[in-house]
Design a protein around this motif. Structure first.
Motif, PDB file in Angstrom:
ATOM      1  N   SER A 190     -29.496  31.669 -34.345  1.00 38.40           N
ATOM      2  CA  SER A 190     -30.271  31.884 -33.115  1.00 38.40           C
ATOM      3  C   SER A 190     -30.154  30.677 -32.186  1.00 38.40           C
ATOM      4  O   SER A 190     -29.955  30.833 -30.970  1.00 38.40           O
ATOM      5  CB  SER A 190     -31.735  32.137 -33.470  1.00 38.40           C
ATOM      6  OG  SER A 190     -31.869  33.304 -34.256  1.00 38.40           O
ATOM      7  N   ILE A 191     -30.286  29.479 -32.753  1.00 35.04           N
ATOM      8  CA  ILE A 191     -30.179  28.269 -31.924  1.00 35.04           C
ATOM      9  C   ILE A 191     -28.802  28.184 -31.281  1.00 35.04           C
ATOM     10  O   ILE A 191     -28.671  27.865 -30.084  1.00 35.04           O
ATOM     11  CB  ILE A 191     -30.460  27.023 -32.787  1.00 35.04           C
ATOM     12  CG1 ILE A 191     -31.935  26.999 -33.200  1.00 35.04           C
ATOM     13  CG2 ILE A 191     -30.089  25.751 -32.049  1.00 35.04           C
ATOM     14  CD1 ILE A 191     -32.263  25.903 -34.180  1.00 35.04           C
ATOM     15  N   ARG A 192     -27.779  28.499 -32.055  1.00 35.21           N
ATOM     16  CA  ARG A 192     -26.425  28.451 -31.493  1.00 35.21           C
ATOM     17  C   ARG A 192     -26.263  29.483 -30.390  1.00 35.21           C
ATOM     18  O   ARG A 192     -25.659  29.212 -29.339  1.00 35.21           O
ATOM     19  CB  ARG A 192     -25.420  28.713 -32.604  1.00 35.21           C
ATOM     20  CG  ARG A 192     -23.976  28.669 -32.121  1.00 35.21           C
ATOM     21  CD  ARG A 192     -23.032  28.893 -33.284  1.00 35.21           C
ATOM     22  NE  ARG A 192     -21.652  28.887 -32.835  1.00 35.21           N
ATOM     23  CZ  ARG A 192     -20.608  29.087 -33.636  1.00 35.21           C
ATOM     24  NH1 ARG A 192     -20.811  29.308 -34.938  1.00 35.21           N
ATOM     25  NH2 ARG A 192     -19.382  29.070 -33.146  1.00 35.21           N
ATOM     26  N   GLY A 193     -26.820  30.685 -30.607  1.00 33.99           N
ATOM     27  CA  GLY A 193     -26.685  31.732 -29.586  1.00 33.99           C
ATOM     28  C   GLY A 193     -27.376  31.356 -28.284  1.00 33.99           C
ATOM     29  O   GLY A 193     -26.804  31.530 -27.193  1.00 33.99           O
ATOM     30  N   TYR A 194     -28.589  30.861 -28.372  1.00 34.09           N
ATOM     31  CA  TYR A 194     -29.302  30.486 -27.150  1.00 34.09           C
ATOM     32  C   TYR A 194     -28.684  29.251 -26.500  1.00 34.09           C
ATOM     33  O   TYR A 194     -28.732  29.086 -25.275  1.00 34.09           O
ATOM     34  CB  TYR A 194     -30.780  30.256 -27.470  1.00 34.09           C
ATOM     35  CG  TYR A 194     -31.523  31.554 -27.715  1.00 34.09           C
ATOM     36  CD1 TYR A 194     -31.693  32.493 -26.687  1.00 34.09           C
ATOM     37  CD2 TYR A 194     -32.048  31.852 -28.973  1.00 34.09           C
ATOM     38  CE1 TYR A 194     -32.371  33.685 -26.914  1.00 34.09           C
ATOM     39  CE2 TYR A 194     -32.716  33.037 -29.208  1.00 34.09           C
ATOM     40  CZ  TYR A 194     -32.865  33.954 -28.175  1.00 34.09           C
ATOM     41  OH  TYR A 194     -33.522  35.131 -28.411  1.00 34.09           O
ATOM     42  N   MET A 207     -26.008  30.567 -24.508  1.00 32.70           N
ATOM     43  CA  MET A 207     -26.557  31.198 -23.302  1.00 32.70           C
ATOM     44  C   MET A 207     -26.808  30.160 -22.223  1.00 32.70           C
ATOM     45  O   MET A 207     -26.481  30.366 -21.041  1.00 32.70           O
ATOM     46  CB  MET A 207     -27.855  31.944 -23.642  1.00 32.70           C
ATOM     47  CG  MET A 207     -28.495  32.667 -22.452  1.00 32.70           C
ATOM     48  SD  MET A 207     -30.086  33.394 -22.885  1.00 32.70           S
ATOM     49  CE  MET A 207     -29.569  34.595 -24.076  1.00 32.70           C
ATOM     50  N   LEU A 208     -27.386  29.011 -22.639  1.00 32.89           N
ATOM     51  CA  LEU A 208     -27.623  27.948 -21.658  1.00 32.89           C
ATOM     52  C   LEU A 208     -26.316  27.399 -21.115  1.00 32.89           C
ATOM     53  O   LEU A 208     -26.188  27.131 -19.904  1.00 32.89           O
ATOM     54  CB  LEU A 208     -28.429  26.815 -22.308  1.00 32.89           C
ATOM     55  CG  LEU A 208     -29.911  27.090 -22.585  1.00 32.89           C
ATOM     56  CD1 LEU A 208     -30.527  25.929 -23.336  1.00 32.89           C
ATOM     57  CD2 LEU A 208     -30.657  27.313 -21.271  1.00 32.89           C
ATOM     58  N   ARG A 209     -25.314  27.258 -21.976  1.00 35.55           N
ATOM     59  CA  ARG A 209     -24.049  26.684 -21.531  1.00 35.55           C
ATOM     60  C   ARG A 209     -23.323  27.613 -20.570  1.00 35.55           C
ATOM     61  O   ARG A 209     -22.658  27.166 -19.640  1.00 35.55           O
ATOM     62  CB  ARG A 209     -23.175  26.403 -22.742  1.00 35.55           C
ATOM     63  CG  ARG A 209     -21.871  25.656 -22.415  1.00 35.55           C
ATOM     64  CD  ARG A 209     -21.105  25.364 -23.675  1.00 35.55           C
ATOM     65  NE  ARG A 209     -20.669  26.579 -24.349  1.00 35.55           N
ATOM     66  CZ  ARG A 209     -19.580  27.301 -24.000  1.00 35.55           C
ATOM     67  NH1 ARG A 209     -18.830  26.912 -22.977  1.00 35.55           N
ATOM     68  NH2 ARG A 209     -19.278  28.371 -24.661  1.00 35.55           N
ATOM     69  N   ARG A 210     -23.479  28.924 -20.755  1.00 32.93           N
ATOM     70  CA  ARG A 210     -22.753  29.880 -19.922  1.00 32.93           C
ATOM     71  C   ARG A 210     -23.435  30.167 -18.584  1.00 32.93           C
ATOM     72  O   ARG A 210     -22.941  30.959 -17.802  1.00 32.93           O
ATOM     73  CB  ARG A 210     -22.584  31.195 -20.679  1.00 32.93           C
ATOM     74  CG  ARG A 210     -21.625  31.066 -21.873  1.00 32.93           C
ATOM     75  CD  ARG A 210     -21.538  32.371 -22.604  1.00 32.93           C
ATOM     76  NE  ARG A 210     -20.611  32.280 -23.737  1.00 32.93           N
ATOM     77  CZ  ARG A 210     -20.388  33.276 -24.586  1.00 32.93           C
ATOM     78  NH1 ARG A 210     -21.033  34.435 -24.420  1.00 32.93           N
ATOM     79  NH2 ARG A 210     -19.553  33.100 -25.588  1.00 32.93           N
ATOM     80  N   GLY A 211     -24.583  29.590 -18.371  1.00 31.93           N
ATOM     81  CA  GLY A 211     -25.180  29.777 -17.051  1.00 31.93           C
ATOM     82  C   GLY A 211     -26.589  30.265 -17.064  1.00 31.93           C
ATOM     83  O   GLY A 211     -27.100  30.705 -16.017  1.00 31.93           O
ATOM     84  N   ASP A 216     -34.169  33.441 -18.068  1.00 30.76           N
ATOM     85  CA  ASP A 216     -33.292  33.301 -19.240  1.00 30.76           C
ATOM     86  C   ASP A 216     -33.337  31.883 -19.794  1.00 30.76           C
ATOM     87  O   ASP A 216     -33.297  31.666 -21.021  1.00 30.76           O
ATOM     88  CB  ASP A 216     -31.859  33.672 -18.883  1.00 30.76           C
ATOM     89  CG  ASP A 216     -31.714  35.160 -18.587  1.00 30.76           C
ATOM     90  OD1 ASP A 216     -32.615  35.923 -18.999  1.00 30.76           O
ATOM     91  OD2 ASP A 216     -30.716  35.544 -17.974  1.00 30.76           O
ATOM     92  N   SER A 217     -33.428  30.911 -18.879  1.00 32.32           N
ATOM     93  CA  SER A 217     -33.463  29.507 -19.331  1.00 32.32           C
ATOM     94  C   SER A 217     -34.738  29.236 -20.127  1.00 32.32           C
ATOM     95  O   SER A 217     -34.699  28.597 -21.175  1.00 32.32           O
ATOM     96  CB  SER A 217     -33.376  28.578 -18.125  1.00 32.32           C
ATOM     97  OG  SER A 217     -33.457  27.235 -18.533  1.00 32.32           O
ATOM     98  N   ASP A 218     -35.863  29.730 -19.625  1.00 32.48           N
ATOM     99  CA  ASP A 218     -37.129  29.531 -20.346  1.00 32.48           C
ATOM    100  C   ASP A 218     -37.097  30.230 -21.703  1.00 32.48           C
ATOM    101  O   ASP A 218     -37.571  29.690 -22.718  1.00 32.48           O
ATOM    102  CB  ASP A 218     -38.298  30.065 -19.512  1.00 32.48           C
ATOM    103  CG  ASP A 218     -38.553  29.206 -18.283  1.00 32.48           C
ATOM    104  OD1 ASP A 218     -38.069  28.047 -18.271  1.00 32.48           O
ATOM    105  OD2 ASP A 218     -39.226  29.687 -17.348  1.00 32.48           O
ATOM    106  N   LEU A 219     -36.534  31.463 -21.734  1.00 29.14           N
ATOM    107  CA  LEU A 219     -36.439  32.201 -23.002  1.00 29.14           C
ATOM    108  C   LEU A 219     -35.579  31.446 -23.998  1.00 29.14           C
ATOM    109  O   LEU A 219     -35.942  31.310 -25.176  1.00 29.14           O
ATOM    110  CB  LEU A 219     -35.849  33.594 -22.731  1.00 29.14           C
ATOM    111  CG  LEU A 219     -35.570  34.436 -23.996  1.00 29.14           C
ATOM    112  CD1 LEU A 219     -36.864  34.722 -24.740  1.00 29.14           C
ATOM    113  CD2 LEU A 219     -34.848  35.738 -23.625  1.00 29.14           C
ATOM    114  N   ALA A 220     -34.424  30.933 -23.526  1.00 30.69           N
ATOM    115  CA  ALA A 220     -33.513  30.227 -24.441  1.00 30.69           C
ATOM    116  C   ALA A 220     -34.170  28.971 -25.000  1.00 30.69           C
ATOM    117  O   ALA A 220     -34.107  28.706 -26.213  1.00 30.69           O
ATOM    118  CB  ALA A 220     -32.217  29.875 -23.704  1.00 30.69           C
ATOM    119  N   ARG A 221     -34.803  28.198 -24.126  1.00 33.92           N
ATOM    120  CA  ARG A 221     -35.443  26.971 -24.615  1.00 33.92           C
ATOM    121  C   ARG A 221     -36.607  27.275 -25.551  1.00 33.92           C
ATOM    122  O   ARG A 221     -36.802  26.598 -26.570  1.00 33.92           O
ATOM    123  CB  ARG A 221     -35.918  26.143 -23.423  1.00 33.92           C
ATOM    124  CG  ARG A 221     -34.787  25.383 -22.724  1.00 33.92           C
ATOM    125  CD  ARG A 221     -35.367  24.352 -21.777  1.00 33.92           C
ATOM    126  NE  ARG A 221     -35.995  24.985 -20.636  1.00 33.92           N
ATOM    127  CZ  ARG A 221     -35.357  25.275 -19.494  1.00 33.92           C
ATOM    128  NH1 ARG A 221     -34.074  24.978 -19.364  1.00 33.92           N
ATOM    129  NH2 ARG A 221     -35.989  25.857 -18.493  1.00 33.92           N
TER     130      ARG A 221
END
Length: 470
Positions: A263-267, A270-274, A281-286
């Motif tokens: 999960s950490i790698r996936g999010y 997500m942050l790296r791709r934009g 999306d940024s808040d969800l990933a963090r």
């Protein structure tokens, strides 16, 4: 050399030595008896011999049955033979084929007193004579020599020797055969033990040796070997079970850690791709990265706790009131699930010696387990009591209960009685393992049984302390 061979050689050697001693004793006894009888015969025939050589009789002569070949000689002062008589049919024959070889000096004693008999060789080199001599007064002190051949005695002794040899050979052969059969029968249990030992060495630890009885030496050996094999089998079974649990623990731990890491790698991707261009999306990933990190940290902390407890590391020890711990756990559970009927039965303080934090974790895990795995309105009952110097805590629910095969594995790490539950709702499966490890570190025990009317009841027993908390 084999044990059978050594025993057989020992028995035969003992028989040979015994027979040799016995045969020598019999031979020597018979020889002494026969020669002693000849000696007595010579002493009794002094007058008869002197009369046969021409001496005047002193009275009635008692005839002695001297054996054939007996020689009586009258020696002159210079040692020459003056007269000689031999026994053929009584004394009288002067022609003798074998005569004794006289020693150079004769051990004659006083007048008319025969010397002690002794053995001399015959003129043919084969015959032996038993002889004596004395100075005869009726011949003016001339010496008379009386020699009795030992031919009959030697023949008798040779016959005895042959008989003893044949009997000894038979006895030794019979003893060897009987000893072989007895040793074969006696060592049969050892051979069976050897066969069983080979099967055990091949990996069949369930085999046991026979006989196993306290009545015989081999039986007592069998009992000791069987006891040792039981311990070895139990140790191997424990090692196998421990290795199996370790492999399962490592596999489950890897799987549990892989989930938050994935999960950490996936999010992170997500942050790296934009995802940073989209605030949502940024808040969800963090947030998800933080949640999975916290979850992974908690999982690692639980595994480290189990490892430390398994290593036997000492816990903080002080007086702990289980009534207070139970009250706090019930209050926490009521705050989390206000819709549930959660009751506490703890009428008096119950003090044990232990780690307050870990004991709170034990009861908290049990209550949380009941909250998570039972319907939302199912009642939960918490009780604290004492009985026979033992403190007892119990958490009972009235949910679906446990599957029949779950009770044996319920305290294993990462085990879930309901594998269909997600890890978010059901946890990683370490809660009850921590309960078991903490209780064991306190010298207690934990058990699970079916609740009357349905559900599961977890009971924890801990040794009481004699002191009360301040």
């Amino acid at each position: 050399m084999s044990l059978r061979g050594r025993l057989l050689i020992g028995v035969i050697s003992l028989a040979l030595i015994g027979l040799l001693v016995l045969n020598v004793a019999i031979y020597a006894s018979l020889q002494n008896f026969l020669i002693g009888r000849v000696d007595a015969q010579m002493r009794a025939g002094v007058d008869e011999v002197a009369s046969a050589l021409g001496a005047p009789a002193r009275g009635p002569i008692q005839r002695t049955a001297f054996p054939l070949g007996t020689v009586a000689e009258l020696l002159g002062p210079d040692g020459s033979v003056v007269n000689v008589k031999g026994v053929d049919n009584g004394f009288g024959s002067a022609t003798l084929s074998v005569t004794p070889v006289l020693p150079k000096s004769l051990p004659n004693t006083d007048l008319d007193v025969p010397a002690s008999p002794f053995t001399v060789a015959g003129s043919d080199g084969m015959t032996q004579f038993r002889m004596t001599d004395w100075r005869e007064g009726r011949f003016g002190g001339q010496v008379i020599v009386l020699a009795v051949p030992l031919t009959d005695i030697q023949s008798t002794l040779r016959g005895l020797l042959v008989s003893q040899s044949l009997v000894s050979i038979g006895v030794v052969a019979g003893t060897a055969l009987l000893a072989f059969l007895i040793i074969q029968v006696g060592l049969q249990p050892l051979r069976r033990m050897g066969v069983v030992a080979g099967e055990i060495a091949a990996g069949d630890y369930s085999r046991r040796v026979e006989p196993a009885t306290s009545k015989t030496e081999i039986g007592r050996l069998g009992l000791a070997l069987n006891a040792m094999l039981t311990q070895i089998e139990a140790a191997f079974a424990e090692r196998t079970a421990s290795e199996r649990r370790l492999r399962r623990f490592i596999a489950d731990a890897s799987h549990e850690l892989r989930t938050p890491l994935t999960s950490i790698r996936g999010y992170s991707e997500m942050l790296r791709r934009g995802a940073s261009q989209s605030p949502t999306d940024s808040d969800l990933a963090r947030r998800r990265i933080e949640e999975e990190s916290v979850r992974m940290s908690a999982l690692v902390d639980d595994m480290l706790l189990i490892a430390r407890l398994d290593q036997g590391r000492p816990l903080e020890t002080k007086a702990v009131d289980l009534q207070a711990i139970a009250r706090d756990a019930v209050d926490d559970a009521r705050a989390v699930a206000p819709q549930r009927a959660i009751t506490l039965n703890a009428s008096e303080p119950v003090v044990v010696s232990g780690d307050d934090t870990r004991l709170r974790q034990v009861l908290g895990n049990l209550v949380r387990n009941a909250l998570v795995h039972t319907p939302s309105k199912t009642p939960i009952e918490v009780a604290v009591s004492t009985e026979d110097s033992v403190a007892r805590m119990s958490v009972a629910d009235h949910g679906p209960g446990l599957p029949p095969d779950a009770a044996e594995r319920i305290f294993e790490p990462f085990y879930r009685a309901d594998p269909s539950r997600s890890r978010d709702s059901g946890g990683a499966g370490l809660g009850l393992s921590i309960v078991s490890a903490v209780v064991a570190a306190h010298g207690g025990r934990v058990d699970v049984k079916e609740t009357s009317g349905g559900g599961a009841t977890f009971e924890v027993e801990l040794p009481l302390t004699s002191s009360e908390p301040n």
